[in-house]
Every structure is written in structure tokens, then in C-alpha cells.
Design a protein around this motif. Structure first.
Motif, short mmCIF file in Angstrom:
data_model
loop_
_atom_site.label_atom_id
_atom_site.label_comp_id
_atom_site.label_asym_id
_atom_site.label_seq_id
_atom_site.Cartn_x
_atom_site.Cartn_y
_atom_site.Cartn_z
N PRO A 59 25.07 -33.89 10.15
CA PRO A 59 24.61 -34.98 9.42
C PRO A 59 23.43 -35.69 9.70
N HIS B 247 29.88 -32.16 12.56
CA HIS B 247 29.71 -33.46 11.77
C HIS B 247 30.56 -34.52 12.18
N ARG C 64 22.10 -31.87 5.86
CA ARG C 64 22.49 -31.19 6.97
C ARG C 64 21.32 -30.73 7.81
#
Length: 846
Positions: A497, A312, A583
Motif C-alpha cells: 500500500p 501490505h 497498490r
């Protein structure tokens, strides 16, 4: 290669003690090397490090043919009557050993045939070496049988006859020992040049290097001289104790095979109460068997650091980590340059995510050198203890000065530099990385797709299951003793993300807006829409329309994007869609129609790749059997990495190696025409094989050669440590098999000749003939062994480019030839025993 040639010259001069003869023998070296270069040109073999290594490891064997021929010519000339035609003497001497010489070379050439059958990476690596060594050996035999005999007749046999005159005793002694003085002087001068080029004790210890060379080579040659002097007495004693001697030889061979396979595999048939005893357990731990790996690590002079951040992490965060790592690594004094990269280029061949960092690190050489790798020397002020510098602060070059060491005192090897790099690159939010080098890493990535030499591939039906199983396996692998826990890393497949815009179809229907209109607005505002193409010569560039960054860099900003309704009303995007972070996968990889995820790991020091994979596989299977590790239906895994190359190469060698050994046996049989004699000579391979394994085992023992000489530890000097069975080691064994029979061929040839010339009538005469024939051939046999053994000494201490491959190849040859010297006892003893048995059954009974 220069060092091997100089060592060989010293050995030849001191063993022959005849300068003209030594010149003839040494003359084979340049001619054979030139012949090898011609073969490389014709067969289009590139002159790389590995190809030239083939010539280097063959240097000691090249002169063996000349040694045997010239030594035999000298003996025949000394024993021939003064009025006998010298041409006939030379012809008789060459004919006597010509067959043995050709047979010895043929066995050496055939022993390398398995290398030509290798494929893939090992074939591309070692086939040039096989070509060059074969060319050199063929050149040596052509020179030995065509050029040496006429030159020997011209230089050695044509002696001027002068009438004997009364001379003083001192003059007679001077003439008698003058050739010894001359040969010794030539050997010392050659040793001086060898020490200057070899530098075994370091570039600064000039005088100590010379003493080390003299002590090492002179000590071994002195042992050989004493050995030759007492050989007849030792052999006479062994002929009377044949059973005890041969039993000891069998124990040596058994010990060598036990080192190879391991105590448990060789003696696993013993009862359970024996296997649980303390002595059995202690020996099993001391002799566990040799580990296996594909290739030893090659020193490329640089490292490749490939840590990863969390999936991320944004581009800005990863770039910040990259800048900090580059600054920390460049601050290490031994690092010349460190350049990092993140992401990938516009190519499907480099599917690297943003979270993966690649940093190329070039480190400085230990001593300051020029572009060709030659170490430079600079002016040194001994009074102050510092190097002199000019007005600009640069070192002052001086041929008689000292080399400038660029590493700190605590840095002794490239491994120490890697440890410093790991410490400097450790930043919160990044993972550790396995020890990699740029070229080796690219090869591994092309072969397996992973950025580590060892790893595990998990196949499954969906990404979430793959990630969970990979994480479970990661946790289990960290418990394997042979694996570095900090280097185990499973792919974080799901965790990136994503900004998901979910269009509300009911809402857009209320405003009369079509879904295509909403998608077009999102494309123009966020993604960018190409509207035209600019043409600048042969170059083409797309022109895209896109919102400014500050209008699309957050969810709140994107929610303010306006969508025009058919009546002209401007409606914010938040009224028409929901915008959320979700996600998703960082990278989607697939193999054989299955989704795949990687778990990479690295081995601890002292363990071999194949051994680590076998331990990890057994450990995971135990976890699965006990229920601690659950593998869902439809999920499977397999280990992969460079160890697969070792497994493939070993399977091929299992087939072609016995074929090569059988071919060697056939050549020996065609030479002697007797099964018993052929087996006697072939026994040298068993001793050489055992000697190679014993030397590999001794290298790993901390007590072996743990001595200091001239302030240097011999274990560090000869780079002793754990040597695993790799393709390079097996190539060294293949090189050994061909030369292991040379001493047996030389001995057996003359033994049969003496028995034909004077058939013995009783047991005492059998012993007499055996001792007489063996004593006649012990000198050339030891000379051929000495040239091969001593020529490998510079290889065992080498640290430059190519030494990573040459060292594993040289150790089996060195240890094998040391133990193969036993064949000069084994062959006569066995021959004597067979002759006694034959005499017992053929002699008339009274």
C-alpha cells in the motif's frame, strides 16, 4: 584422521603378523602426513575441514607402498640362502616391485588432476583436498623408496646366527607362535583405543564399541585370510571356466552402468512390446538411475528461517509476528538461541523488504561438549537413574561418568529439530520457508539472488504481468510430485500500500499557490526536511524538521495539514489535493535490462535437485503446450539455483575426466610396454566404477543391511539412505580410479616376470605359471585393498563436522575397492587366455 590411522595399524599388524615389519609400514603414516603439512605451508593451503579430509581419505592408500615393499622383502629374505649378502637380497626385493609401486602412486596422483581444473564454488571447495591428498601420496612414495629399504635391511635382514641347540618341543612351539601372540595383543590394544575414539555405537557403550570394532575389522580380515588360503584353488578352477567367469564380470559392469544411467537409457532400444511388459516396467522402477545435485547439505549447527508476511503488512504487524515466532522457537528445548530480523540495513547488498523475516536459529549439540567439541562426561547415579548435581544444580564432572544428552528422546537428528521449528513458527499470515542454513543460504543468495536453493526467474515488460505469470507458475509447480507444495512461493510484486497525494492544479491555481509550495509543505509535514548538520567530533548527524507522529499517522490527519496562500490564508491540504491508498510494488528487481520476479520452491525428500528441476521444466512445458498455462508475449522464464553449479561442474568433468583416464592408461603402458597387458590392468577401473555405483544403489535400498547388531540398526549406524550424484561423489570416484589399478599392476608385474624367467611350453605350464605368480602376489594385493577399505569404515559412520562431504566421497571408494578385488582374478584369467592364444599361434604345428 586418528581413527583411520588406528584402523590401518590394526590391518597392517594382523596381515603382516611381524611386529618389526608392521612398525616399518606404519612409520610411513606420520612421515607422509608431515610431508603433506609441509606442502600445505609451501602452497599456502589452509588447514580446513575439507583440506584435512584429503589426508583422511588417503590414509589407507599411504601405507600401500610400504606394504608391497616390506612384504616382498620378507619373502625374499625367507627364501634367500643363509650365506647370501642380505643387502643384495633387500635390493633385489625392492627392485622387483619398485616400478609397480611408483606406477601405482602416479596413477593415483593423476586421477586427481580433474579436481584441479574445477572452478567457482566446487573448485574453491575441493582443490585444497586435492592438494593435501597429492602431497600425502608423494610423501608416501618418497618415504617408501628412500627410507624403508635401508631400515628394512637394518631391522629385518640383519639376523644373528646362533648354533642350533636341542630345545624342548614346548619351547620350540612357544617361540614359533610368540610373534602371533604379540601381534594379536598389539592389535587388540590398538582396537581398544580405536573404539574409545571412534564410538560407533554411541559414547555410552564402551565395551560394545570394542566388540563392534573387533567383530567388524576381525571379520573382514578373517575373510581375507580364508580368501588367501583358498585363492590358488579358486583361480585354478576359474582358469578352466574362463568364458563363464568373464561373462559374469561383464554382467557386473553392465549392471553398474545401468544403475548410473538408468534402465530406460541403457535398454531403451528394446522393442515396444518388451518395454510395456511387467518385468521391464518393474526393473525400470527399481533401477531408475541416480539423481544429481551440486552438493549434499553441510551441517552448520544452525538454521535460517526466512518466512514472509503479506506485502501490505505494516511494520508493527511484522514485528508482532517476529516476536511471537522468536518466543515459540526459543521455547523448543533443543534450541540454544533464536534471533529474528526484519527489513534491511542501510546497504544496497541486502535489499530485503519489510515483509521478509530472517531468523538465525542455533541448536544445541546432541551431547554436552566443551569449546573444542569434545564430549564431556558427568557423574551418574545408576541406582536412581539420574545425573548427580551439586548444590547450585549444575552437573558434576566425572571422567568415568556418562555423557549428558541435551536432546529429547524423540529427537534423533537435526532434521527432527527443523520439523519442530516449522511447527512452532507456523503463524497465520506468514508463509512457509525452505530449509536453509545461514552460510549456505548466503552463498545461494549471492549466486542467484533468491532465498532458496532452487527457483525460477520470470522476466517481463511490466510488474503486473510479471506477478500474474508468477502466480500462475506457482499454482502449476505445486502439482509437481517432487516439489513440496507448501514451499512454493511466488513474489507478490504488486501489493504494497502506498499513500498517493495527487495535487489538484486547478485548485491551487485558484488560490494563487505554486506547486513547489505544496510539495515543500508535504515534504516538511510527512517526509521530513533536513535543515542542518550537527558535528560531533568525526561524526555527522542530519537534523530534520517533521510533524509529530500523531499529526501525520492517518489520511484524516494529513488532510488537516495547512498550506499558506500568498495572502496568508491557511488552506487545508484536502482542498488542494486528493489523498488515497494505491497498490504498488514492494520491490522492483531487474536483470539483463528486464524486470524480474522470483518463484522459489523446495524438493521433497528422496529427490535430487537436478531431477526436480528437470521434472518441473517438463511439467511446465506440458502445461504450456496444452494451453493450461499461458505465457504472454514478451515474458520468459528460466530455472536457477545451486543445481546450475552441478550442471557446470558436470560439463567440465566430461572433458577432463577422459583426459585423466587416458593419462592413467599411458602411465600403465609405459610400465608394461604392451597394449594387451595395459588393458588388463586398466580393466580394474571398470570394475571399480561399477562397484561404486552398485554401492550407491544398495545404500538407497531399504532391505540392504537392515540388521540389528548390539541393539543398533546397521542402516542407521552407517547412515544409509539415498545418495545422489554430486561433486563430492565424483571426487570420490576420482580418488577411486587411481587406486583401482594397484592390484592389477602388482599382479601383472610378477606375471610378466615369471613368464620371462620360465617360458611355458604348453597349456598346463601356462596355468601353472599363472597360478604360481598370482598366488605370490595375492597377499600384498589384498593387504593394499584391506587398508583402503577398512580405513574408510570410521568415515562411513562419522557424524561430526565435515562428515557431510566425506561420506559421499567414501561410499564410491568403499564399494569400488570391494569390487575391484575381482581384478586379482580377472587379470590372471585374461593374462592366461591371451597367453594361450599366443601359444596356439606361435607353437609349431605337428
Amino acid at each position: 584422521m586418528r581413527q583411520q590411522i588406528l584402523v590401518t595399524i590394526i590391518v597392517v599388524v594382523l596381515m603382516v603378523m611381524h611386529l618389526r615389519s608392521a612398525s616399518l609400514i606404519a612409520g610411513v603414516l606420520p612421515l607422509a602426513v608431515l610431508f603433506s603439512f609441509i606442502g600445505m605451508k609451501l602452497f599456502k593451503v589452509d588447514a580446513n575441514v575439507v583440506a584435512l579430509s584429503g589426508i583422511a581419505i588417503a590414509i589407507g592408500t599411504i601405507v600401500d607402498m610400504g606394504v608391497v615393499l616390506v612384504e616382498n622383502i620378507l619373502k625374499h629374505i625367507d627364501k634367500a640362502p643363509p650365506d647370501e649378502n642380505r643387502l643384495e637380497v633387500v635390493y633385489r626385493a625392492c627392485s622387483e616391485v619398485g616400478g609397480a609401486v611408483v606406477t601405482a602412486v602416479l596413477t593415483t596422483v593423476i586421477s586427481f588432476l580433474p579436481v584441479f581444473t574445477m572452478q567457482a564454488a566446487e573448485g574453491k571447495l575441493f582443490q585444497p583436498l586435492a592438494y593435501t591428498k597429492t602431497f600425502a601420496l608423494i610423501g608416501s612414495i618418497l618415504v617408501a623408496i628412500t627410507i624403508i629399504p635401508p631400515l628394512a635391511h637394518w631391522a629385518l635382514a640383519r639376523r644373528r646366527r646362533r648354533k642350533a641347540k636341542a630345545v624342548p618341543r614346548w619351547l620350540s612351539l612357544l617361540k614359533q607362535y610368540s610373534r602371533y601372540v604379540i601381534c594379536l595383543t598389539v592389535a587388540l590394544i590398538t582396537a581398544w583405543f580405536l573404539a574409545a575414539d571412534w564410538k560407533p555405537l554411541g559414547v555410552e557403550a564402551t565395551l560394545m564399541n570394542f566388540f563392534f570394532v573387533v567383530l567388524t575389522i576381525g571379520g573382514l580380515l578373517g575373510f581375507f585370510y580364508v580368501f588367501v588360503h583358498f585363492y590358488g584353488r579358486i583361480l585354478a578352477f576359474l582358469l578352466k571356466a574362463k568364458t563363464v567367469f568373464l561373462a559374469g564380470c561383464v554382467c557386473i559392469i553392465l549392471f553398474g552402468f545401468t544403475i548410473w544411467l538408468g534402465w530406460g537409457k541403457v535398454f531403451g532400444w528394446m522393442p515396444q512390446f518388451v518395454k510395456t511388459s511387467d518385468p521391464y516396467v518393474a526393473v525400470a522402477h527399481a533401477v531408475p538411475g541416480l539423481g544429481k545435485e551440486f552438493m549434499p547439505d553441510l551441517d552448520e549447527g544452525s538454521y535460517l528461517l526466512m518466512p514472509t508476511t503479506m506485502p501490505h503488512a505494516s511494520i508493527g504487524e511484522v514485528m508482532d509476528v517476529l516476536r511471537k515466532q522468536d518466543m515459540a522457537i526459543n521455547a523448543i528445548p533443543e534450541v540454544e538461541m533464536a534471533v529474528g530480523k526484519l527489513g534491511r540495513v542501510e546497504s544496497p547488498l541486502d535489499p530485503a523488504p519489510i515483509s521478509m523475516i530472517e531468523t538465525i536459529i542455533n541448536y544445541k549439540s546432541e551431547y554436552l561438549s566443551d569449546e573444542d567439541g569434545r564430549i564431556l562426561t558427568f557423574s551418574y547415579d545408576h541406582a536412581v537413574g539420574e545425573f548427580e548435581r551439586d548444590a547450585s544444580g549444575d552437573l558434576v564432572a566425572d571422567e568415568d561418568g556418562r555423557p549428558f544428552r541435551q536432546w529429547r528422546d524423540e529427537i534423533q537428528s537435526p532434521d527432527d529439530i527443523w520439523d519442530e521449528i516449522v511447527k512452532a513458527a507456523t503463524i497465520p499470515g506468514t508463509t512457509s520457508a525452505p530449509k536453509l542454513q545461514p552460510i549456505a543460504a548466503r552463498i545461494v543468495m549471492l549466486q542467484s539472488g533468491m532465498r532458496a536453493p532452487m527457483g525460477l526467474k520470470v522476466y517481463g515488460p511490466d510488474l503486473e504481468t510479471l506477478e500474474q505469470v508468477a502466480l500462475d507458475i506457482e499454482e502449476s509447480l505445486k502439482q509437481v510430485p517432487s516439489i513440496k507444495a507448501e514451499a512454493v512461493l511466488a513474489d507478490r510484486i504488486v501489493g504494497k500500500p502506498y499513500l498517493e497525494i495527487d495535487i489538484d492544479r486547478d485548485a491551487i491555481a485558484r488560490y494563487g499557490i505554486r506547486i513547489q509550495m505544496v510539495q515543500d509543505v508535504i515534504e516538511v509535514a510527512v517526509g521530513g526536511k533536513p535543515i542542518t548538520m550537527t558535528v560531533e567530533g568525526r561524526e555527522r548527524y542530519p537534523v530534520r524538521v517533521r510533524y509529530m507522529r500523531e499529526l501525520r499517522d492517518s489520511i484524516e490527519s494529513i488532510e488537516q495539514v495547512l498550506v499558506a496562500a500568498p495572502d496568508g490564508t491557511q488552506i487545508p491540504l484536502r482542498e488542494l489535493a486528493s489523498i488515497n491508498y494505491v497498490r504498488g510494488p514492494q520491490v522492483i528487481k531487474s536483470e539483463d535490462t528486464f524486470l524480474v520476479g522470483y518463484v522459489i520452491f523446495d524438493k521433497r525428500d528422496g529427490f535430487a535437485e537436478v531431477e526436480v528441476v528437470e521434472q518441473a521444466s517438463e511439467f511446465l512445458q506440458q502445461k504450456i503446450d496444452s494451453g493450461e498455462l499461458s505465457i504472454p508475449a514478451g515474458v520468459s522464464y528460466k530455472f536457477t539455483g545451486s543445481y546450475e553449479n552441478q550442471v557446470r561442474a558436470e560439463k567440465r568433468l566430461r572433458v577432463v575426466l577422459p583426459i585423466a583416464l587416458f593419462a592413467i592408461w599411458l602411465i600403465l603402458y609405459f610400465q608394461f610396454k604392451r597394449f594387451a597387458t595395459t588393458m588388463l590392468v586398466f580393466s580394474g577401473i571398470a570394475f571399480a566404477w561399477s562397484g561404486g555405483f552398485i554401492m550407491l544403489w544398495l545404500y538407497a535400498q531399504p532391505w540392504f543391511f537392515d540388521l540389528n547388531l548390539f541393539g543398533h540398526n546397521l542402516r542407521e549406524l552407517f547412515q544409509m539412505g539415498t545418495i545422489n550424484l554430486s561433486v563430492a561423489v565424483w571426487v570420490g570416484f576420482l580418488a577411486l580410479f587411481g587406486i583401482a589399478t594397484d592390484d592389477g599392476v602388482i599382479m601383472s608385474t610378477y606375471l610378466e616376470q615369471r613368464f620371462r624367467e620360465a617360458p611355458p611350453k604348453n597349456r598346463d605350464e601356462i596355468h601353472q605359471r599363472v597360478i604360481e605368480a598370482a598366488s605370490r602376489r595375492v597377499r600384498p594385493a589384498l593387504m593394499t585393498s584391506a587398508t583402503t577399505i577398512l580405513a574408510l569404515l570410521p568415515v562411513l559412520t562419522s557424524t561430526g563436522r565435515g562428515s557431510d562431504i566425506m561420506l559421499p566421497m567414501a561410499i564410491p571408494s568403499f564399494g569400488g575397492m570391494l569390487l575391484a578385488i575381482l581384478t586379482i582374478f580377472v587379470v590372471p584369467v585374461l593374462y592366461c587366455g591371451l597367453a594361450e592364444i599366443a601359444h596356439r599361434f606361435t607353437s609349431p604345428k605337428k
